[in-house]
Write a protein that holds these residues in place. Structure first.
Motif, PDB file in Angstrom:
ATOM      1  N   ARG A  60       0.836  -1.208   0.000  1.00 48.39           N
ATOM      2  CA  ARG A  60       0.000   0.000   0.000  1.00 48.39           C
ATOM      3  C   ARG A  60       0.866   1.251   0.000  1.00 48.39           C
ATOM      4  N   ARG A  61       1.914   1.237   0.802  1.00 44.87           N
ATOM      5  CA  ARG A  61       2.827   2.375   0.892  1.00 44.87           C
ATOM      6  C   ARG A  61       3.526   2.599  -0.466  1.00 44.87           C
ATOM      7  N   LEU A  62       3.911   1.519  -1.129  1.00 51.67           N
ATOM      8  CA  LEU A  62       4.533   1.638  -2.451  1.00 51.67           C
ATOM      9  C   LEU A  62       3.570   2.252  -3.456  1.00 51.67           C
ATOM     10  N   ARG A  63       2.344   1.759  -3.477  1.00 54.18           N
ATOM     11  CA  ARG A  63       1.347   2.290  -4.423  1.00 54.18           C
ATOM     12  C   ARG A  63       1.107   3.780  -4.158  1.00 54.18           C
ATOM     13  N   SER A  64       0.938   4.148  -2.901  1.00 56.24           N
ATOM     14  CA  SER A  64       0.725   5.560  -2.561  1.00 56.24           C
ATOM     15  C   SER A  64       1.935   6.400  -2.959  1.00 56.24           C
ATOM     16  N   GLY A  65       3.120   5.855  -2.753  1.00 53.79           N
ATOM     17  CA  GLY A  65       4.339   6.573  -3.116  1.00 53.79           C
ATOM     18  C   GLY A  65       4.452   6.798  -4.610  1.00 53.79           C
ATOM     19  N   VAL A  66       4.096   5.811  -5.402  1.00 56.80           N
ATOM     20  CA  VAL A  66       4.147   5.950  -6.861  1.00 56.80           C
ATOM     21  C   VAL A  66       3.125   6.993  -7.309  1.00 56.80           C
ATOM     22  N   ILE A  67       1.941   6.958  -6.756  1.00 55.90           N
ATOM     23  CA  ILE A  67       0.919   7.951  -7.106  1.00 55.90           C
ATOM     24  C   ILE A  67       1.389   9.349  -6.715  1.00 55.90           C
TER      25      ILE A  67
END
Length: 167
Positions: A33-40
């Motif tokens: 989840r943290r990775l996805r939020s970071g990419v966004i």
């Protein structure tokens, strides 16, 4: 550069600069989840009108370390996600793509210390996985190790033959 360390942490402790301040590990659902939020977040930052092309490229060069099953799967999913939001996939060609203007700046680099991706699988599967990623635009670098992590924006790598470069 946004890097995701997916290998065993014990194999990485020798890397100067390796910390949760500089990389995002992929070990749990919360990490994903943290990775996805970071990419966004990076996509949103790169879409700001006052940035140079160089700054956009820097923000959207995503480095993943580890060519085992987790790293290869993550890179495939990340590439699909970026293609979707940039309007490069068949599913979004006719739909509105929120980050279409950033497509030319997006770059995914997969670093693998060994000679092959997915070294625990048979050769045909290894070759197929690599070809699939490369055909999708992922830059795969094998026989390449992280030498140091200077910041979220600078990783020094060491390729076979002892040549050092920054990604």
């Amino acid at each position: 550069i946004y890097s995701a360390g997916v290998g065993p942490i014990s194999s990485s402790v020798r890397i100067p600069g390796l910390s949760k301040n500089n990389v995002c590990f992929l070990k749990s659902v919360n990490d994903a989840r943290r990775l996805r939020s970071g990419v966004i977040d990076l996509l949103e930052r790169a879409s700001q009108p006052n940035l140079s092309e160089g700054e956009r490229k820097r923000l959207l060069t995503l480095v993943v370390v580890g060519g085992g099953p987790t790293g290869v799967e993550y890179v495939g999913e990340l590439n699909d996600f970026l293609n979707d939001v940039a309007g490069k996939s068949a599913a979004t060609k006719r739909a509105v793509a929120p980050f279409a203007s950033l497509a030319k700046y997006m770059r995914i680099v997969l670093l693998q210390g060994g000679a092959d991706l997915l070294p625990m699988f048979d050769e045909e599967l290894r070759n197929s996985a690599r070809a699939s990623l490369e055909n999708g635009g992922v830059h795969v670098m094998t026989n390449t190790r992280v030498q140091s992590i200077d910041s979220k924006e600078r990783i020094r790598i060491l390729s076979k033959g002892d040549s050092t470069e920054e990604v």
